[in-house]
Design a protein around this motif. Structure first.
Motif, PDB file in Angstrom:
ATOM      1  N   PHE A 179       0.700  -1.094  -0.059  1.00  0.00           N
ATOM      2  CA  PHE A 179      -0.244  -0.054  -0.032  1.00  0.00           C
ATOM      3  C   PHE A 179       0.935   1.383   0.399  1.00  0.00           C
ATOM      4  CE2 PHE A 179      -2.781   3.471   1.763  1.00  0.00           C
ATOM      5  CZ  PHE A 179      -4.117   2.640   1.152  1.00  0.00           C
ATOM      6  N   ALA A 180       2.020   0.867   0.510  1.00  0.00           N
ATOM      7  CA  ALA A 180       2.690   1.782   0.871  1.00  0.00           C
ATOM      8  C   ALA A 180       3.285   2.634  -0.207  1.00  0.00           C
ATOM      9  CB  ALA A 180       3.663   2.058   2.213  1.00  0.00           C
ATOM     10  N   GLU A 181       3.697   1.221  -1.299  1.00  0.00           N
ATOM     11  CA  GLU A 181       5.068   1.875  -2.024  1.00  0.00           C
ATOM     12  C   GLU A 181       3.983   2.025  -3.540  1.00  0.00           C
ATOM     13  OE1 GLU A 181       5.632  -2.396  -3.435  1.00  0.00           O
ATOM     14  OE2 GLU A 181       7.644  -2.213  -1.577  1.00  0.00           O
ATOM     15  N   MET A 182       2.584   1.229  -3.779  1.00  0.00           N
ATOM     16  CA  MET A 182       1.913   2.673  -4.721  1.00  0.00           C
ATOM     17  C   MET A 182       0.844   3.127  -4.129  1.00  0.00           C
ATOM     18  SD  MET A 182       0.755  -1.454  -6.550  1.00  0.00           S
ATOM     19  CE  MET A 182       0.893  -2.808  -5.104  1.00  0.00           C
ATOM     20  N   ALA A 183       0.664   4.287  -3.172  1.00  0.00           N
ATOM     21  CA  ALA A 183       0.104   5.578  -2.196  1.00  0.00           C
ATOM     22  C   ALA A 183       0.170   6.125  -3.154  1.00  0.00           C
ATOM     23  CB  ALA A 183      -0.288   5.515  -1.439  1.00  0.00           C
ATOM     24  N   GLY A 184      -0.992   7.073  -3.825  1.00  0.00           N
ATOM     25  CA  GLY A 184      -0.602   7.765  -4.961  1.00  0.00           C
ATOM     26  C   GLY A 184      -0.969   7.873  -6.624  1.00  0.00           C
ATOM     27  N   GLU A 185      -0.539   6.480  -7.238  1.00  0.00           N
ATOM     28  CA  GLU A 185      -0.369   6.089  -7.701  1.00  0.00           C
ATOM     29  C   GLU A 185      -1.606   5.321  -8.996  1.00  0.00           C
ATOM     30  OE1 GLU A 185       3.130   3.232  -8.866  1.00  0.00           O
ATOM     31  OE2 GLU A 185       4.425   4.510  -7.655  1.00  0.00           O
ATOM     32  N   LYS A 186      -2.603   5.031  -8.104  1.00  0.00           N
ATOM     33  CA  LYS A 186      -3.779   4.677  -8.722  1.00  0.00           C
ATOM     34  C   LYS A 186      -4.630   5.016  -7.782  1.00  0.00           C
ATOM     35  CE  LYS A 186      -1.352   0.427  -9.395  1.00  0.00           C
ATOM     36  NZ  LYS A 186      -0.628   0.337 -11.329  1.00  0.00           N
ATOM     37  N   THR A 187      -6.039   4.937  -7.954  1.00  0.00           N
ATOM     38  CA  THR A 187      -7.209   5.378  -6.653  1.00  0.00           C
ATOM     39  C   THR A 187      -6.958   3.822  -6.311  1.00  0.00           C
ATOM     40  OG1 THR A 187      -8.801   3.944  -8.423  1.00  0.00           O
ATOM     41  CG2 THR A 187      -7.827   5.652  -9.330  1.00  0.00           C
ATOM     42  N   HIS A 188      -7.973   4.138  -5.232  1.00  0.00           N
ATOM     43  CA  HIS A 188      -7.820   3.728  -4.143  1.00  0.00           C
ATOM     44  C   HIS A 188      -8.275   2.084  -4.680  1.00  0.00           C
ATOM     45  CE1 HIS A 188      -8.262   1.328   0.022  1.00  0.00           C
ATOM     46  NE2 HIS A 188      -9.423   1.514  -0.640  1.00  0.00           N
ATOM     47  N   TYR A 189      -9.690   2.102  -5.701  1.00  0.00           N
ATOM     48  CA  TYR A 189     -10.412   0.549  -6.426  1.00  0.00           C
ATOM     49  C   TYR A 189      -8.691   0.075  -6.543  1.00  0.00           C
ATOM     50  CZ  TYR A 189     -12.969  -2.594  -8.943  1.00  0.00           C
ATOM     51  OH  TYR A 189     -12.706  -3.773  -9.651  1.00  0.00           O
ATOM     52  N   GLU A 190      -8.444   0.830  -7.534  1.00  0.00           N
ATOM     53  CA  GLU A 190      -6.895   0.363  -8.413  1.00  0.00           C
ATOM     54  C   GLU A 190      -5.474  -0.365  -7.489  1.00  0.00           C
ATOM     55  OE1 GLU A 190      -7.737   2.623 -12.416  1.00  0.00           O
ATOM     56  OE2 GLU A 190      -5.815   3.033 -11.414  1.00  0.00           O
ATOM     57  N   LEU A 191      -5.921   0.631  -6.310  1.00  0.00           N
ATOM     58  CA  LEU A 191      -4.598  -0.016  -5.608  1.00  0.00           C
ATOM     59  C   LEU A 191      -5.193  -1.277  -4.903  1.00  0.00           C
ATOM     60  CD1 LEU A 191      -1.767   0.597  -3.759  1.00  0.00           C
ATOM     61  CD2 LEU A 191      -3.163   2.136  -2.348  1.00  0.00           C
ATOM     62  N   VAL A 192      -6.057  -1.782  -4.734  1.00  0.00           N
ATOM     63  CA  VAL A 192      -6.760  -2.765  -3.555  1.00  0.00           C
ATOM     64  C   VAL A 192      -6.471  -4.115  -4.617  1.00  0.00           C
ATOM     65  CG1 VAL A 192      -8.399  -4.109  -2.676  1.00  0.00           C
ATOM     66  CG2 VAL A 192      -8.462  -1.228  -2.198  1.00  0.00           C
ATOM     67  N   LYS A 193      -6.949  -3.200  -5.883  1.00  0.00           N
ATOM     68  CA  LYS A 193      -6.629  -4.881  -6.922  1.00  0.00           C
ATOM     69  C   LYS A 193      -5.545  -5.524  -7.047  1.00  0.00           C
ATOM     70  CE  LYS A 193     -11.027  -5.454  -7.286  1.00  0.00           C
ATOM     71  NZ  LYS A 193     -11.661  -6.717  -7.018  1.00  0.00           N
ATOM     72  N   ALA A 194      -4.593  -4.238  -7.304  1.00  0.00           N
ATOM     73  CA  ALA A 194      -3.586  -4.698  -7.246  1.00  0.00           C
ATOM     74  C   ALA A 194      -2.242  -5.027  -6.718  1.00  0.00           C
ATOM     75  CB  ALA A 194      -2.268  -2.771  -7.558  1.00  0.00           C
ATOM     76  N   ILE A 195      -3.220  -4.474  -4.831  1.00  0.00           N
ATOM     77  CA  ILE A 195      -2.832  -5.440  -3.658  1.00  0.00           C
ATOM     78  C   ILE A 195      -2.628  -6.894  -3.552  1.00  0.00           C
ATOM     79  CG2 ILE A 195      -2.130  -6.203  -1.449  1.00  0.00           C
ATOM     80  CD1 ILE A 195      -2.658  -2.191  -1.796  1.00  0.00           C
ATOM     81  N   GLN A 196      -4.384  -7.302  -4.411  1.00  0.00           N
ATOM     82  CA  GLN A 196      -5.031  -8.859  -4.469  1.00  0.00           C
ATOM     83  C   GLN A 196      -4.134  -9.490  -5.568  1.00  0.00           C
ATOM     84  OE1 GLN A 196      -8.456  -7.370  -5.078  1.00  0.00           O
ATOM     85  NE2 GLN A 196      -9.136  -7.786  -2.821  1.00  0.00           N
TER      86      GLN A 196
END
Length: 297
Positions: free
Chosen positions: A119-136
């Protein structure tokens, strides 16, 4: 001239008819036992499949409940997670009821640390929805629900922190979980959790009943075997066929000029026929249930 041909053929034909009737009864009994055993085996197979389904259902519900406990614990200690504390530092045994699975909670804490790192690595690069999908996608071994709930908790905490310019009303630099508006919302609702508990207890009860039915069916299967008496019957009827059916046929046609030979052969074959009949009758008597004091034993 004395002719015993008709005598031999009569003994052979009568014996063959006798064997056919009684042998058919025994064969029918063996078939009934085998059919009953096949039916019980099918029942055991179906019950075993039902048992596996119940075990899977129980495992799923236990996983859901354990995961929800992990999400709830992390939600209550989100500040410690964001501060980089280990589970042993974050947990306070005095706050625990004693029923918690600390090993399971520690495992979920490590998973939450992995989610936080990405989350810390990708925060700011994606929307929250996209961020969650990327982490999943990056953490396939962790359930999507867990990743989503922990990501929401992290997001809400960060938003509350920046909304207060890094300070709470008490001057703290990190908001407390109570400032997030109810961390229980990250996990299952109370009603859903109670439904899981009810379904889990119901499945466990059904599993116990199914295992009992399997044991009962296996006991019935052990009882549904061909008795030794029926197995020995093949020897009895085999000898009867050899002595009273085949042997007389082997002597046909038979004629003799000696009265003594005629009488001897007739007596011998009558004796063989009589012994054969009585041996079969004694065998059948052995198969009949015995009664003692009016009770079948």
């Amino acid at each position: 001239m004395y002719d015993l041909t008709s005598f031999f053929t009569t003994i052979s034909a009568g014996s063959a008819s006798f064997v056919a009737i009684l042998g058919g009864l025994i064969a029918q009994k063996v078939i009934e036992i085998n059919n009953g055993r096949t039916a019980v085996e099918e029942e055991i197979r179906e019950l075993s499949e039902q048992k596996h389904l119940l075990e899977d259902d129980i495992a799923d519900h236990e996983d859901w409940i354990a995961e929800d406990a992990g999400i709830s614990f992390i939600g209550q200690h989100i500040k410690e997670l964001l501060s980089g504390e280990n589970f042993s530092d974050a947990v306070n045994l005095n706050e625990m009821s004693g029923y918690e699975d600390l090993e399971s909670l520690a495992s979920y804490w490590k998973d939450a640390q992995k989610v936080l790192e990405l989350f810390a690595e990708m925060a700011g690069e994606k929307t929250h929805y996209e961020l969650v999908k990327a982490i999943q996608f990056a953490l396939p071994d962790i359930s999507e629900n867990f990743v989503s709930c922990i990501s929401d908790a992290i997001k809400d905490h960060f938003e509350a922190y920046y909304h207060n310019n890094g300070l709470t009303s008490s001057g703290q630099f990190m908001v407390t979980p109570s400032a997030l508006g109810g961390i229980e919302s990250y996990g299952a609702s109370g009603l859903e959790y109670q439904r899981w508990e009810n379904e889990l207890n119901k499945a466990k009860g059904e599993l116990v009943a199914t295992e009992l039915r399997i044991k009962q069916s296996e006991e019935r299967k052990r009882q549904l075997r061909v008795p030794e008496e029926l197995k020995s019957g093949f020897w009895v009827f085999g000898l009867f066929i050899a002595g009273c059916v085949l042997l007389p046929l082997a002597f046909t046609p038979f004629t003799t000029d000696s009265k003594e030979v005629f009488v001897i052969m007739k007596v011998v074959f009558l004796a063989i026929f009589g012994c054969g009949l009585y041996s079969v009758l004694f065998y059948i008597r052995k198969l009949l249930p015995r009664f003692k004091d009016g009770t079948c034993v």
